[in-house]
Scaffold this motif. Sequence first.
Motif, mmCIF file in Angstrom:
data_model
loop_
_atom_site.group_PDB
_atom_site.id
_atom_site.type_symbol
_atom_site.label_atom_id
_atom_site.label_comp_id
_atom_site.label_asym_id
_atom_site.label_seq_id
_atom_site.Cartn_x
_atom_site.Cartn_y
_atom_site.Cartn_z
ATOM 1 N N LEU B 376 5.109 -87.545 -43.274
ATOM 2 C CA LEU B 376 6.332 -87.728 -44.044
ATOM 3 C C LEU B 376 7.376 -86.695 -43.645
ATOM 4 O O LEU B 376 8.563 -87.004 -43.558
ATOM 5 N N ALA B 377 6.909 -85.468 -43.410
ATOM 6 C CA ALA B 377 7.844 -84.434 -42.966
ATOM 7 C C ALA B 377 8.505 -84.867 -41.661
ATOM 8 O O ALA B 377 9.709 -84.711 -41.464
ATOM 9 N N ASN B 378 7.696 -85.455 -40.782
ATOM 10 C CA ASN B 378 8.221 -85.963 -39.527
ATOM 11 C C ASN B 378 9.263 -87.041 -39.763
ATOM 12 O O ASN B 378 10.320 -87.064 -39.141
ATOM 13 N N LEU B 379 8.937 -87.940 -40.672
ATOM 14 C CA LEU B 379 9.880 -89.010 -41.009
ATOM 15 C C LEU B 379 11.166 -88.414 -41.580
ATOM 16 O O LEU B 379 12.265 -88.855 -41.253
ATOM 17 N N MET B 380 11.007 -87.418 -42.455
ATOM 18 C CA MET B 380 12.177 -86.797 -43.072
ATOM 19 C C MET B 380 13.037 -86.131 -42.004
ATOM 20 O O MET B 380 14.262 -86.192 -42.061
ATOM 21 N N LEU B 381 12.378 -85.477 -41.033
ATOM 22 C CA LEU B 381 13.135 -84.829 -39.961
ATOM 23 C C LEU B 381 13.891 -85.872 -39.155
ATOM 24 O O LEU B 381 15.037 -85.666 -38.768
ATOM 25 N N ALA B 382 13.216 -87.010 -38.899
ATOM 26 C CA ALA B 382 13.875 -88.068 -38.144
ATOM 27 C C ALA B 382 15.083 -88.575 -38.929
ATOM 28 O O ALA B 382 16.162 -88.793 -38.382
ATOM 29 N N ALA B 780 -2.691 -89.416 -37.868
ATOM 30 C CA ALA B 780 -2.323 -88.527 -36.777
ATOM 31 C C ALA B 780 -1.751 -89.335 -35.624
ATOM 32 O O ALA B 780 -0.789 -88.921 -34.964
ATOM 33 N N ALA B 781 -2.334 -90.519 -35.368
ATOM 34 C CA ALA B 781 -1.831 -91.366 -34.288
ATOM 35 C C ALA B 781 -0.404 -91.804 -34.584
ATOM 36 O O ALA B 781 0.458 -91.797 -33.698
ATOM 37 N N ILE B 782 -0.147 -92.150 -35.849
ATOM 38 C CA ILE B 782 1.214 -92.558 -36.218
ATOM 39 C C ILE B 782 2.180 -91.393 -36.001
ATOM 40 O O ILE B 782 3.269 -91.560 -35.459
ATOM 41 N N GLY B 783 1.724 -90.197 -36.397
ATOM 42 C CA GLY B 783 2.557 -89.012 -36.201
ATOM 43 C C GLY B 783 2.869 -88.793 -34.734
ATOM 44 O O GLY B 783 4.016 -88.574 -34.343
ATOM 45 N N LEU B 784 1.838 -88.907 -33.915
ATOM 46 C CA LEU B 784 2.010 -88.700 -32.478
ATOM 47 C C LEU B 784 2.938 -89.759 -31.897
ATOM 48 O O LEU B 784 3.842 -89.470 -31.118
ATOM 49 N N TYR B 785 2.729 -90.989 -32.331
ATOM 50 C CA TYR B 785 3.572 -92.076 -31.853
ATOM 51 C C TYR B 785 5.034 -91.790 -32.177
ATOM 52 O O TYR B 785 5.913 -91.910 -31.329
ATOM 53 N N GLY B 786 5.268 -91.370 -33.411
ATOM 54 C CA GLY B 786 6.636 -91.093 -33.839
ATOM 55 C C GLY B 786 7.292 -90.038 -32.961
ATOM 56 O O GLY B 786 8.420 -90.203 -32.500
ATOM 57 N N VAL B 787 6.543 -88.963 -32.712
ATOM 58 C CA VAL B 787 7.123 -87.878 -31.929
ATOM 59 C C VAL B 787 7.345 -88.305 -30.483
ATOM 60 O O VAL B 787 8.376 -87.989 -29.880
ATOM 61 N N MET B 788 6.398 -89.055 -29.928
ATOM 62 C CA MET B 788 6.567 -89.478 -28.535
ATOM 63 C C MET B 788 7.730 -90.457 -28.404
ATOM 64 O O MET B 788 8.517 -90.388 -27.463
#
Lengths: 118, 891
Positions: B376-382, B780-788
Amino acid sequence: MSTRDEKERIALLQGTLDLLILRTLVFGPEHGLGIARAIQRQSDDVLLVDHGSLYPALQRLEGQGWIKAKWGVSDNNRRARFYELTRSGRLQLTHETGQWRKMVAAIGRVLEPGEMEG
Amino acid sequence: MFRRPRRMSDFSAEVQSHIEMETDRLQAEGMDASAARAQAIREFGNRAASEERFFESSPASVVEGVARDLRYGSRVLRKSPAFTLVAVLSLALGIGANTAIFQLVDAVRLRMLPVKNPDQLVQVRLSSMNKVRGSRIGRNTLTYPIWNEIRDRQQALSGIFAWSSSAYDLATAGEPRFIQGLVVSGGFFSSLGLEPKLGRLLQEADDTPGCGFPGAVISYAFWQREYGGQPGAVGSKLNLNRHPVEIIGVTSPGFFGMEVGRSFDVAVPVCTQGALYGRDLKSLGTIWWMTVMGRLKPGWTLPRASSYFQSLSPSVFQISLPANYPPVSMKDYLALQLVAEPAGQGVSDLREVYSEPLYLLLAIAGMVLLIACANLANLMLARASTREREITVRLAIGASRGRLVRQLMVETLLISTAGASLGLVAAQVLSRLLVSLLSTQGNMVFVNLDRDWRIFAFAGALAVLTAVLFGLAPALRSTRTGSGDVLKTGDRGTTASREGFGLRRLLVVVQVALSLVLVVGALLFSGTLNNLLSAETGFRQEGVLIARVAFGALGLPKERIGGFRQDLLERLRAIPGVAAAGDTDNVPISGNSTSNAFWMEGQLQSQARECMRSNIGPGYFDALQIPLLAGRFIDPRDTQTSSRVAVVNEAFARELMGGANPVGKHLWVEATPSEPATSYEIVGMVRNTKYIELREHFPPIVYQAQSQNPIAEPADAFLIRSSLPMDALTPAVRAALTGAAPGIRYKFQLFETSIRDTLVQERLMASLSSAFGILAGVLAAIGLYGVMAYLVTRRRNEIGIRMALGAGRREIVGMVLRESAILLGSGLVAGAVLSRFATASVASLLFGLKATDLRSLLGAAGLLALVAFAASYVPARRAANLDPNTALRQE
């Protein structure tokens, strides 16, 4: 090549807009555009009111309870929000005018000697 | 003075009227309509900024401000429903799982009993039960004679009472229908301060020696279930173990009994016990079955009471010493020590067994929630980078940073509160599911799952915690943007996001590390379950039906019990399709055990060793297919009158005789309450088998002949091996049993099921840790996918240039995969270190593998690498498919 149109316009000092709005409203209820025009006219077009700042300022004054507002109809039949000075607004105007005079005098005293030397 | 804050729409209307009036004026000066309008708008300046300043400068108290933030926040969230849905649902799941487990922790560990002033309750028990002889029923129990002495002597407690739980049969014939029963001393209900819902509760006057069946009190739940809450239930008769007992009252709804994990249905006075069980335990000094509790008298503290009971101990045990107590153990009996322990939380086997696993599961679920928060933090950053312009504009025109952070945090809190509320609902379902996983056929677990303040506090705390975890860093970061820069750049607000991107990478590394720990845990626990399921037991459990038979109600005289048992066995063997049938008083791996001290003829008694023992009949070894290694099995020749014989296993021969052939030798059994020290001839040796549980090493076992057992128990377990399907076998067995005696009671269970049911805790850990492990890996895979994916978008230009300079698709794919491999690798290394520490705490729960099991670690790393590769291959492909021309042109 200077024309009358290019005479210097001064942006308002921080905080002075409030004072001018209160002062303008002494003559009766007025809408935002009317206030801006009045300030411009009375200052011989020297003071330029940024319309974008005007309304937040009005909002601020309303919040302080110094002015109150209601919707009405303008001279040329447009709906407009009219502002009116409240009792506490009048007191505030007196107070701020006094403060302003004191400040102008004080700044004047500071600036005078320097001009003498120059 | 409270005023309704002015609405933004009102403000906008005012601005609109301003522009129209200005247009009018300009038109009056001779401009044409459209030019006038354009100029009016231009003169007004930035309308959005003005609105923003209206927003910032409106008079507002903190409460009004937050209320406005809430409205603004919910509008922002409604505008991006996909984001909101994903965020709320993943939090609901995470918080729900945590709350569900916490509900169990709360119910099992934290809650007080639903009685009056539970904190005053203390239990009087032995400091240790290790050295007591006889039958122990329940944890920390005392014999009835000891309870008698304590009650009459003690001064520390007011309202002292004792109770014991047991199953009662409601059926009048045939297969039993067991309910949870309590026998209670007369002071039980009054000491606990309980009020009846209906009728009356048991009192001291009901509990008089030789009382027969003065009546039973039923629980509210039982009343609802069996009588539909009909008031007529009070006064009607209830069949308990085939004795009609009058119902005299119903307890209040909140009271479920004294044991956490088990609810009571019916309570009868302790004076009824003998008639009810068919065997009076009250005179026996070797049956440990009563739990003794009381309330501290005013002025007494727990330590004072405890030392008081210690000082009382010598006289209590001196007087209560049973005449038949084994002489070797008398000294131990006299040295027993009573202590007082807090009892406000009741007693619980469940607590003993599940405390550690539950805390562990809470930790696991907590880690999953952390991983979800990282996403979610990743999503928020995006989101923050897409909202960079909005935020920069607001900062530029004078919004304070604190003000913006507050507003972003309010948005975050909205999400997390919605997630927690949904999570609370989900927890109600999940916690019930969890409890049902704990229950088996023979052991229905009851846990009070009513939500108390702790549950709400826990969910609330999680809402705030998660909001801080996934919202604060992005909020602080996105409001730190140097104003102006973003406004100047193109649509891809990249300013300051190098820093922001670093944070996102870090989040992914943390996610990978945590999920590695969880996947390692999942592999360790499933490995443990597998090892246990395939553990060598020494017998074949498949295809064996257990028929637990009780024939006490038949009233057979003692000397006919052996013959009746023999008759039953023959009837069972006569069923077509039955290959073998044998009986025992102790089904292996059932949790029950009997042990005693044994020594060999010629040795000193002081050399005696504690060994397991079972009383078995002929056919037992055949039914379980335990091979004979030497000598002979127990057979029909061994009777009450023939010489005493025993069969031992290999472990016995190894540990007591150094591995010599035991056949023909004599062993001695230490005296028991029912038999003096006796010598037995060893007639055979069999293969090793497990006895109490699957985890143990093969223990030394002595098998004695059921027919020579001095206690002729009117109960037995028959083990029936058959190739018939169970639904064909059970009716035939039922017919055979009722054919022998119509009033016989029996209960069927598959041997395999009975063994599997001992693995409830292991199965729970394996399935839940696997579920959480999978969830963690996916997150974790979703997180990695998002960042990549973000990386590919951000480096579109660079990729375009590389391609223009001749890089092929493979190089581009490789470049992206390398990036993800770095993230994955760092995560795995951190996770490996982390899991070393984390798994050390679970060592005691494992079987057949070590906490540092390398294969589990490598397997987990491999699994995660695979998932990570899949997750980053998609963005890598997308990068490789970029058209360099468009990529470069798009600035």
